[in-house]
Design a protein around this motif. Sequence first.
Motif, PDB file in Angstrom:
ATOM      1  N   MET A   1       0.866  -1.080  -0.008  1.00  0.00           N
ATOM      2  CA  MET A   1       0.060   0.075   0.026  1.00  0.00           C
ATOM      3  C   MET A   1       0.901   1.226   0.139  1.00  0.00           C
ATOM      4  N   SER A   2       0.536   2.245  -0.923  1.00  0.00           N
ATOM      5  CA  SER A   2       1.457   3.303  -1.053  1.00  0.00           C
ATOM      6  C   SER A   2       1.155   4.424   0.002  1.00  0.00           C
ATOM      7  N   LYS A   3       2.169   5.014   0.395  1.00  0.00           N
ATOM      8  CA  LYS A   3       2.042   5.850   1.672  1.00  0.00           C
ATOM      9  C   LYS A   3       1.757   7.623   0.674  1.00  0.00           C
ATOM     10  N   PRO A   4       1.266   8.404   1.486  1.00  0.00           N
ATOM     11  CA  PRO A   4       1.450   9.859   1.040  1.00  0.00           C
ATOM     12  C   PRO A   4       2.710  10.254   0.592  1.00  0.00           C
ATOM     13  N   ALA A   5       2.989  11.165  -0.243  1.00  0.00           N
ATOM     14  CA  ALA A   5       4.178  11.576  -0.716  1.00  0.00           C
ATOM     15  C   ALA A   5       4.558  12.721   0.181  1.00  0.00           C
ATOM     16  N   LEU A   6       5.921  12.855   0.457  1.00  0.00           N
ATOM     17  CA  LEU A   6       6.576  13.925   1.009  1.00  0.00           C
ATOM     18  C   LEU A   6       7.667  14.433   0.634  1.00  0.00           C
ATOM     19  N   LEU A   7       7.676  15.711   0.368  1.00  0.00           N
ATOM     20  CA  LEU A   7       9.136  16.394   0.042  1.00  0.00           C
ATOM     21  C   LEU A   7       9.892  16.667   1.380  1.00  0.00           C
ATOM     22  N   PHE A   8      11.102  16.240   0.990  1.00  0.00           N
ATOM     23  CA  PHE A   8      11.984  16.448   2.519  1.00  0.00           C
ATOM     24  C   PHE A   8      13.173  17.082   1.941  1.00  0.00           C
ATOM     25  N   LEU A   9      13.475  18.326   2.235  1.00  0.00           N
ATOM     26  CA  LEU A   9      14.505  19.124   1.823  1.00  0.00           C
ATOM     27  C   LEU A   9      15.455  19.264   3.049  1.00  0.00           C
ATOM     28  N   SER A  10      16.828  18.924   2.721  1.00  0.00           N
ATOM     29  CA  SER A  10      17.760  19.342   3.949  1.00  0.00           C
ATOM     30  C   SER A  10      19.079  19.898   3.258  1.00  0.00           C
ATOM     31  N   HIS A  11      19.755  20.961   4.276  1.00  0.00           N
ATOM     32  CA  HIS A  11      20.645  21.675   3.507  1.00  0.00           C
ATOM     33  C   HIS A  11      22.015  20.806   3.647  1.00  0.00           C
ATOM     34  N   ARG A  12      22.095  19.564   4.432  1.00  0.00           N
ATOM     35  CA  ARG A  12      23.025  18.640   4.379  1.00  0.00           C
ATOM     36  C   ARG A  12      22.653  17.432   4.560  1.00  0.00           C
ATOM     37  N   LEU A  29      14.150  11.934   9.345  1.00  0.00           N
ATOM     38  CA  LEU A  29      13.778  10.994   8.335  1.00  0.00           C
ATOM     39  C   LEU A  29      13.339   9.906   8.407  1.00  0.00           C
ATOM     40  N   LYS A  30      13.852   9.178   9.473  1.00  0.00           N
ATOM     41  CA  LYS A  30      13.492   7.614   9.713  1.00  0.00           C
ATOM     42  C   LYS A  30      12.220   7.604   9.986  1.00  0.00           C
ATOM     43  N   VAL A  31      11.769   8.502  11.107  1.00  0.00           N
ATOM     44  CA  VAL A  31      10.244   8.593  11.675  1.00  0.00           C
ATOM     45  C   VAL A  31       9.503   8.834  10.476  1.00  0.00           C
ATOM     46  N   LEU A  32       9.398   9.622   9.537  1.00  0.00           N
ATOM     47  CA  LEU A  32       8.679  10.275   8.405  1.00  0.00           C
ATOM     48  C   LEU A  32       8.495   9.158   7.568  1.00  0.00           C
ATOM     49  N   SER A  33       9.673   8.313   7.261  1.00  0.00           N
ATOM     50  CA  SER A  33       9.674   7.394   6.424  1.00  0.00           C
ATOM     51  C   SER A  33       8.680   6.096   6.682  1.00  0.00           C
ATOM     52  N   GLN A  34       8.362   6.078   7.700  1.00  0.00           N
ATOM     53  CA  GLN A  34       7.336   5.044   8.086  1.00  0.00           C
ATOM     54  C   GLN A  34       5.960   5.580   7.811  1.00  0.00           C
ATOM     55  N   HIS A  35       5.861   6.676   7.686  1.00  0.00           N
ATOM     56  CA  HIS A  35       4.379   7.120   7.230  1.00  0.00           C
ATOM     57  C   HIS A  35       4.074   7.778   5.894  1.00  0.00           C
ATOM     58  N   PHE A  36       5.312   8.258   5.370  1.00  0.00           N
ATOM     59  CA  PHE A  36       5.160   8.717   3.860  1.00  0.00           C
ATOM     60  C   PHE A  36       6.169   8.092   2.669  1.00  0.00           C
TER      61      PHE A  36
END
Length: 397
Positions: A1-12, A29-36
């Motif tokens: 099952m696909s998850k909602p897409a999330l743009l994650f921008l990081s300066h490093r 990133l690790k936490v958000l990857s479980q939901h998106f």
Amino acid sequence: MSKPALLFLSHRIPFPPNKGDKIRSFNMLKVLSQHFDIYLGSFVDDPYDWQFADKLEEYCQQVFLLNQNKLTCKVKGLSAFLMGKSISEQYYQSTKMQKWVDKTIQQQGISQAFIYSSVMAMFTSEHLDKLHQVVDFVDVDSDKWRQYAENKKGLAKWVYAREHRKLQRFENNVAAQSAHSLFVSDPEAALFKQQIGPEVHGRIQGMLNGVDTAFFDPDSNFEPLENEQVDVVFTGAMDYWANVDAVSWFVKFVWPLVRQRHPKAQFYVVGGNPTSDIKALNGNNGIVVTGRVKDVRPYIAQSLVTVAPLQIARGIQNKVLEALSMAKPVIATHMAIEGIDARSENIKITDDPEEFCEQVCQYLEAPQDAYENRLWIMENLKWTATLKGLPLLFRNS
């Protein structure tokens, strides 16, 4: 099952998690990857980090990394004086990153974004009408420039004061346009509220750092150092101005007093990319500058005391949290301990060089176990607890 897409921008690039900002960004990133399904865009400012690029594929649907040449970025930063912007904005300006963000938002139908470090918000500024944006400022960067300006004279003072004003204006605009603005502690969030209107205050909150307590465990399996006497240790990226300043202050005002009483004492400076000034300290007066090390834990574990003599700082110091998790005594300035509520017999706080020396010498003369420091970390600052509210800031998480 696909998850909602999330743009994650990081300066490093958020890997490896081997320095303060990357430790926080990786765990987020690790936490958000479980939901998106994560679409990650980031810069790589250290060639050493390219070898870890494929590690991010475990957490991301797509990874876009751009090499960042520091000299080129400094030249770009100078254009800020012509454009009326902060140096920080121009330093990170990138046509390639902007094109990737525009294309990714359009092709993937992205409606939510997580911005790590306020400067990366420039790349979403044209999409705010359709983005639910959460920004982690981490700390109030503009206030660092104010602190720098206070310690400078002449042209440097003017440049730093200008950067404070320009970056503060940019930060305020980013916060006003975002659904939520995060800071590394409640005191840091409160400081930011002082510079922005009350209509935004309800969207500003602290979100604490955590510690990987299984990794930073004095009983974990790491290779001990051989034939090295680590009496006093400082850990941190040694190309970061505040860390360089902290070590320089300690070496100038505290360490000579310690060596008068303990002529054979050793002070280890452990961290990657040391500046020429820091490198020059190596081998003098019992000082060892290691440069980048494979594992920082043996140096902390075999030390008698960890020092955090920061003179300029914002946010929470991971170096302090890691030392506490390793059950080590810590001597810190008030700047370094800000936002950390732990207090014990083996956490000493002082800004006075002579008192700092006295505390160091006490640990050299009577080494102490500081397991209560680790217990406090275990009870208060595990990543699973500190970041549990992060996904709830987004829709459909």
